[in-house]
Scaffold this motif. Structure first.
Motif, short mmCIF file in Angstrom:
data_model
loop_
_atom_site.label_atom_id
_atom_site.label_comp_id
_atom_site.label_asym_id
_atom_site.label_seq_id
_atom_site.Cartn_x
_atom_site.Cartn_y
_atom_site.Cartn_z
N TYR A 36 -4.53 -4.06 4.23
CA TYR A 36 -3.60 -3.80 5.34
C TYR A 36 -4.35 -3.72 6.68
O TYR A 36 -3.82 -4.13 7.72
N ALA B 107 0.82 -1.21 0.00
CA ALA B 107 0.00 0.00 0.00
C ALA B 107 0.86 1.26 0.00
O ALA B 107 0.55 2.24 -0.71
N ALA C 52 -3.66 2.04 -3.99
CA ALA C 52 -3.30 2.23 -2.58
C ALA C 52 -4.53 2.07 -1.69
O ALA C 52 -4.46 1.46 -0.62
N ARG D 221 -6.13 3.22 6.87
CA ARG D 221 -5.91 4.04 5.67
C ARG D 221 -5.45 5.44 6.09
O ARG D 221 -6.08 6.07 6.94
N ARG E 47 2.33 1.99 -3.37
CA ARG E 47 1.30 2.55 -4.26
C ARG E 47 1.03 4.02 -3.93
O ARG E 47 0.88 4.86 -4.83
N ALA F 182 -5.26 -1.54 -1.40
CA ALA F 182 -4.24 -2.23 -0.61
C ALA F 182 -4.37 -1.90 0.87
O ALA F 182 -4.16 -2.77 1.73
N TYR F 183 -4.71 -0.65 1.19
CA TYR F 183 -4.86 -0.30 2.61
C TYR F 183 -6.08 -0.98 3.23
O TYR F 183 -6.11 -1.25 4.43
#
Length: 463
Positions: free
Chosen positions: A196, A163, A189, A204, A166, A192-193
């Protein structure tokens, strides 16, 4: 008929130790912010890393040189790290390496997936610091190719995207006026977050949704603006004030997690099924077959000691930073929990690592039995017992976990973003503990800010 050669076998088992800077040595330099002397020490002790650990030499040197502000030299080291990691990873897929019976330290280290992605991240920041925007974007494209390859290869670990890589790519693309690529990176991103949050408890970061909204609106993607707001909320930000630029501060915090040995015992009987699952290569296959013959003739109730790695995260007092200029105050937020990623990545692979470690320990025990039996038959019982004890001691001595990792990584990366008037700015950073108490204060003068552009500043704490 020739008898066994126990001394040769003992020597074979004992192969493989290297000396280099210890983790404690490296951490002592980082704790004192002595990055250039640390890089010099790494260079002086280059041969101590050994050929199999060449990647670790380049990684340590690249990171320390960046922290010392020697960005071009850092990039040269990181470029070598990329090439070495790529070459060794390719060889690991095709080569028949007969290292099963010794330990995993005998294999060349080609890096964890997240380590190889971070090489591009730190290289991109070096190029940004050097004012080479196109060089930074080359790294963004390369990390994109690498991250997509993880999915293509059927990655089984949680780490399938990065993340922060990105997010940083979005900032760098936008800085160069490549709005479409910036928008794509911000969207990746955001996705991906979301992952995460589940895997690493990393939320985020503030501002990312607004970045995606701003670039989507600039491209005229009204449907995408609506989709982003539906999924993540947020409001398109107002246009930046004329004559201002953005200062992005990246705070590398804490010492990276340390791999340590973890031991457990298992009976040879219970460990044998792991040997049967081994896809041994070349001479290893012969050794496994010999161990199989011994196993059939033994009660095999002997306990053996097995080693595998685990991570210990090192507690850090400094948890965040308050960043103040003449006109703005901001606070750093977590963008990459390197320690959490490392721990999760190892957990995802630990079943495979344990199975291999058990199979290796069982096979070595049974081969020691075979040699001692042959000595007893051809010589005498006492000598056979002595040979068995020596070989089992040698086997135990070589049963160590592979604890290699990129030792100079920070535990976490945090970010603060400040919109400031163009020109030289004086910045004060107050590094805070978990209760908000100031642990350390630093003043950085004459930080350049350019209207309509993004500038990047890296700070490091290890307390």
């Amino acid at each position: 008929m020739r008898g066994p050669r126990p001394l040769f076998f003992v020597a074979f088992l004992l192969v493989g130790c290297a000396t280099t800077l210890t983790l404690r040595d490296l951490n002592s330099y980082v704790l004192k912010n002595e990055f250039a002397p640390a890089a010099e020490q790494v260079e002086k002790l280059k041969t101590g890393y050994g050929e199999k650990n060449a990647l670790l030499y380049y990684l340590d040197r690249g990171m320390l040189l960046q922290l010392a502000g020697q960005y071009a030299d850092s990039n040269q080291a990181l470029e070598n790290a990329k090439r070495t990691a790529r070459d060794l990873y390719t060889k690991s897929l095709t080569a028949h390496m007969s290292t099963f019976l010794i330990n995993d330290l005998m294999t060349p280290y080609y890096g964890e997936d997240f380590e190889r992605a971070l090489i591009h991240v730190f290289s991109a920041l070096n190029y940004a610091a050097l004012g080479d925007g196109e060089g930074a974007l080359v790294e963004c494209r390369q990390v994109d190719v690498f991250l997509r390859s993880l999915r293509f290869e059927g990655q089984r670990n949680a780490y399938q995207d990065d993340a922060f890589a990105r997010f940083l790519a979005g900032l760098l693309y936008e800085d160069r006026g490549e709005t479409n690529d910036a928008y794509i990176s911000y969207m990746k991103a955001l996705e991906a977050y979301d992952a995460y949050g589940g895997f690493y408890k990393t939320p985020r970061p503030e501002g990312l949704v607004e970045d995606a909204l701003r670039t989507a609106r600039r491209l005229g993607f009204s449907d995408k603006v609506a989709e982003i707001q539906r999924r993540w909320g947020g409001t398109p930000p107002a246009p930046a004030t004329a004559g201002t630029g953005e200062l992005v501060i990246l705070h590398y915090a804490g010492l990276g997690p340390e791999k340590v040995d973890s031991f457990f015992e298992i009976s040879v009987y219970n460990g044998w099924p792991y040997v049967e699952q081994v896809n041994a290569k070349t001479q290893d296959d012969t050794q496994v077959e010999q161990a199989r013959a011994v196993f059939r003739s033994l009660a095999a109730d002997k306990m053996i000691r097995v080693a595998f790695p685990k991570y210990n995260r090192l507690a850090a007092r400094i948890q965040s930073a308050e960043v103040q200029s003449d006109s703005v105050v901001s606070r750093t937020v977590l963008v990459e929990d390197v320690g959490a990623i490392a721990v999760k990545n190892l957990e995802d692979r630990i079943v495979r690592i344990r199975a291999r470690a058990i199979a290796r320990a069982v096979t070595k025990y049974l081969l020691a039995q075979k040699v001692s039996q042959a000595v007893e038959k051809n010589n005498n019982e006492n000598l056979g017992f002595l040979v068995k004890m020596v070989m089992q001691a040698a086997s135990a001595a070589t049963e160590v976990a592979d604890k290699r990792s990129w030792r100079t990584l920070p535990d976490r990366i945090l970010m603060a973003r400040l919109t400031l008037p163009s020109g030289s700015q004086n910045i004060t950073l107050r590094f805070l503990d978990s209760s908000g108490t100031t642990v350390e204060t630093r003043e950085i003068k004459n930080v350049p800010v350019t209207a309509g552009r993004k500038s990047f500043l890296i700070v490091r704490t290890a307390l």
